[in-house]
Design an enzyme around this catalytic site. Sequence first.
Site, PDB file in Angstrom:
ATOM      1  N   GLU A  51       8.395  -4.531  -0.241  1.00 61.82           N
ATOM      2  CA  GLU A  51       8.696  -3.184   0.257  1.00 61.82           C
ATOM      3  C   GLU A  51      10.059  -3.098   0.933  1.00 61.82           C
ATOM      4  O   GLU A  51      10.695  -2.047   0.949  1.00 61.82           O
ATOM      5  CB  GLU A  51       7.607  -2.700   1.210  1.00 61.82           C
ATOM      6  CG  GLU A  51       6.270  -2.379   0.534  1.00 61.82           C
ATOM      7  CD  GLU A  51       5.364  -3.582   0.408  1.00 61.82           C
ATOM      8  OE1 GLU A  51       5.830  -4.723   0.633  1.00 61.82           O
ATOM      9  OE2 GLU A  51       4.177  -3.395   0.074  1.00 61.82           O
ATOM     10  N   PHE A 113      -9.038  -1.712   7.958  1.00 63.67           N
ATOM     11  CA  PHE A 113      -8.319  -2.594   7.044  1.00 63.67           C
ATOM     12  C   PHE A 113      -6.972  -1.966   6.675  1.00 63.67           C
ATOM     13  O   PHE A 113      -6.904  -0.802   6.312  1.00 63.67           O
ATOM     14  CB  PHE A 113      -9.149  -2.846   5.783  1.00 63.67           C
ATOM     15  CG  PHE A 113      -8.424  -3.699   4.776  1.00 63.67           C
ATOM     16  CD1 PHE A 113      -8.122  -5.021   5.057  1.00 63.67           C
ATOM     17  CD2 PHE A 113      -8.020  -3.164   3.561  1.00 63.67           C
ATOM     18  CE1 PHE A 113      -7.425  -5.799   4.136  1.00 63.67           C
ATOM     19  CE2 PHE A 113      -7.331  -3.943   2.636  1.00 63.67           C
ATOM     20  CZ  PHE A 113      -7.036  -5.258   2.933  1.00 63.67           C
ATOM     21  N   GLN A 114      -5.926  -2.742   6.797  1.00 63.01           N
ATOM     22  CA  GLN A 114      -4.546  -2.307   6.520  1.00 63.01           C
ATOM     23  C   GLN A 114      -4.136  -1.094   7.345  1.00 63.01           C
ATOM     24  O   GLN A 114      -3.413  -0.224   6.869  1.00 63.01           O
ATOM     25  CB  GLN A 114      -4.338  -2.063   5.020  1.00 63.01           C
ATOM     26  CG  GLN A 114      -4.438  -3.370   4.213  1.00 63.01           C
ATOM     27  CD  GLN A 114      -3.858  -3.269   2.818  1.00 63.01           C
ATOM     28  OE1 GLN A 114      -3.930  -2.233   2.191  1.00 63.01           O
ATOM     29  NE2 GLN A 114      -3.307  -4.371   2.326  1.00 63.01           N
ATOM     30  N   LYS A 163      -5.130   8.770   3.932  1.00 61.34           N
ATOM     31  CA  LYS A 163      -5.612   8.818   2.551  1.00 61.34           C
ATOM     32  C   LYS A 163      -6.396  10.094   2.244  1.00 61.34           C
ATOM     33  O   LYS A 163      -6.316  10.632   1.139  1.00 61.34           O
ATOM     34  CB  LYS A 163      -6.480   7.583   2.262  1.00 61.34           C
ATOM     35  CG  LYS A 163      -6.779   7.434   0.780  1.00 61.34           C
ATOM     36  CD  LYS A 163      -7.376   6.092   0.425  1.00 61.34           C
ATOM     37  CE  LYS A 163      -7.562   6.003  -1.094  1.00 61.34           C
ATOM     38  NZ  LYS A 163      -8.182   4.738  -1.483  1.00 61.34           N
ATOM     39  N   MET A 482      28.719 -17.964   8.449  1.00 61.36           N
ATOM     40  CA  MET A 482      29.172 -17.333   9.685  1.00 61.36           C
ATOM     41  C   MET A 482      28.552 -18.019  10.904  1.00 61.36           C
ATOM     42  O   MET A 482      29.217 -18.203  11.931  1.00 61.36           O
ATOM     43  CB  MET A 482      28.834 -15.836   9.668  1.00 61.36           C
ATOM     44  CG  MET A 482      29.453 -15.057  10.804  1.00 61.36           C
ATOM     45  SD  MET A 482      31.262 -15.195  10.833  1.00 61.36           S
ATOM     46  CE  MET A 482      31.759 -13.795   9.831  1.00 61.36           C
TER      47      MET A 482
END
Lengths: 574, 163
Positions: A51, A113-114, A163, A482
């Site tokens: 993502e 969940f999630q 949802k 760097m």
Amino acid sequence: MELLSGADMIARFLKDEGVEYIYGYPGGAALHIYDALFRQDAVKHILVRHEQAATHAADGYARASGKPGTVLVTSGPGATNTVTGIATAYMDSIPMVVLCGQVASHLIGEDAFQETDIVGVTRPIVKHSFIVKHPTEIPTVLKKAYYLAASGRPGPVVVDIPKDMTAPTERYEYVYPKKVKLRSYNPVTRGHTGQIKKAVELMLKARRPVFYTGGGVVTGDASEALTDLVQRLGYPITTTLMGIGAYPQRDRQSLGWLGMHGSYEANMAMHHADLIVAIGARFDDRVTNNTSKFCPTAKIVHVDIDPSSISKTVRADVPIVGPAGSVISEMISLVQGREPANPEALTEWWERIDGWRDERRGKLYEPAAPGEPLKPQQVIEAICEATRGEAFVTTDVGQHQMFAAQYYKFDKPNRFITSGGLGTMGFGFPAAMGIKQNYPDDDVVCITGEGSFQMMMQELSTCKQYGIGVKIVNLNNQSLGMVRQWQDLNYKSRHAHSYMESLPDFQKLIEAYGFTAIRVEREEDLLPALERAFADKDELVFLDVYVDPREHVYPMQVPLGSMRDMLLSKTERT
Amino acid sequence: MRHIISILMENEPGALSRVVGLFSQRNFNIESLNVAPTDDATLSRLTVTTVGDDRVIEQITKHLNKLIDVVKLVDLTEGNHVERELMLVKVKALGAQRDEVKRTVDIFRAQIVDVTPSVYTVQITGDAAKLDAFLQAMSPIGVLEVARTGVSGISRGDKVLSL
């Protein structure tokens, strides 16, 4: 009257809003939306492999095209994986809308969940965020999201969509809202005329003026106006890293970019100036160095669309709140027909600037001796030549980023695409994907390092799926350059975890995805490899270029010093 | 310097957390904070007292104004204003202390709003300095519990903070 489910409203809205691409990754809470996308073909969805890459790809798309990027992810880990990308866009003021699935409303707060409070997590790194409370709100909320993301000082907007808001069984009337109004949000459309007049008087009277312009000129689509103003006055101009290309770098009036690794002449001119005209720049600490020693003799005009940027780190003598474009146009009309008041002083000023230029001419870096490893700087110069300075160049973060900015010469805005504010390793490759899709006929080069590339290399799979022909040049110095440079300078060369042991065989890795990779170790192999890489615009080619790991980026401002306090090489200092 | 900033903001979930979050995110101080609905159901009024030099206060008001949920704000300390805070205090009140507490309450024009054989609950309003002074006066007797609302304020005269 048209009845649509929340999910179909989203798909339909995106089409009506003119969104071409969504970058995303499906998951439970977003499945209704994904099903709606499946049943239409106006909006193309690009399936990334992580993502974070979706946000960077949308970001790259937005930077190159000027249009907001769109991201779609699921709840929980899908949403939290976007955080780095959202912060990247926020720091560089990039318009982006991130649609996050969320667990159903009745589960929120139950550690379902999630489930993650993504609005809470992202609160300090968004311009604004919304939680959809009812499906009928969807069109207005989305319209507000796109309006906020793209207007004023642009930025990312998160929309959290539980949802049940997208349930296919519930249908409501859909009307595309052509306009939205927010009573608390009225971005300025022009600057204060009195202030602009005051600024112009100072500009005409200046003896040692410098224009210092930033990303605001690029996002404000004001490059042409800026070039016109700067050329009318004949004054020197330096840009920030984010402002590169807003004024043609090959022009004589351009001093290059300024700041920590900016050009010697730009930093010297800033320090000695008597007037600084800052437009769409924010006096960031990587530009100013120690603010108490910053430009001691200069008066400061500061134009910015965001009032909170003005006098944040450096006090402005003439603050002007307004969009770069309209303020510059107003300045041009006031300058018209008038001449600077001190032509002799300006001639002298240019002589000093040319003197600074001459001091460093031919000394920027030591070319590689025969048999020695390639210098990263010469690789960038070769890329610039191979692409005639016209490519879209994205970078990751570190030495290669600074070398790319220093040695590729940009004459157009939106061509140098880099994570300037947040400094996000892993940005370059997915950003290049987003650009290439919008500009299929252009060369899009991601200049990266083996450290950064390994942060987002899973996107090779995305490129394979959609045939995205970006070019990747890996400046392989087998170390986090760097970090190593700072360790050389500040930690007696104790290279704590800045080495890259166990590097993959990049050639085999790239070939595993079915792409071409070329390993380059010697100077004579560089040009043929570049020719091969840029032969076909549609083909992804990866160049693994081994460069000298001992090389440092110079100039480098000395910490706590003024703008003119710089290391110029391993042995020279101002 | 101490400033009192009054903010009208959208009466939306999350608006308060954006304001409070801004202060911690940008390292600004909050000395006190109160928030409640207004006569307009779509707006809440939030009043924050903060400390900072002019540069910091300028940044605070600019950043607050940037929040999409903030509709309007005023730095009350820039002009004449009325400032009030309400405090409920439980103090020990036994034997001779009961008269002493009562006397002090009268001097401060406070009120005793609840009484038990050993405790008085006092309600007092005023500016923050008056409330501090009352607590100091009570401390030898024994302050058991303090509940302060935080500062609320309004500008004097015809100036109004409304849409």
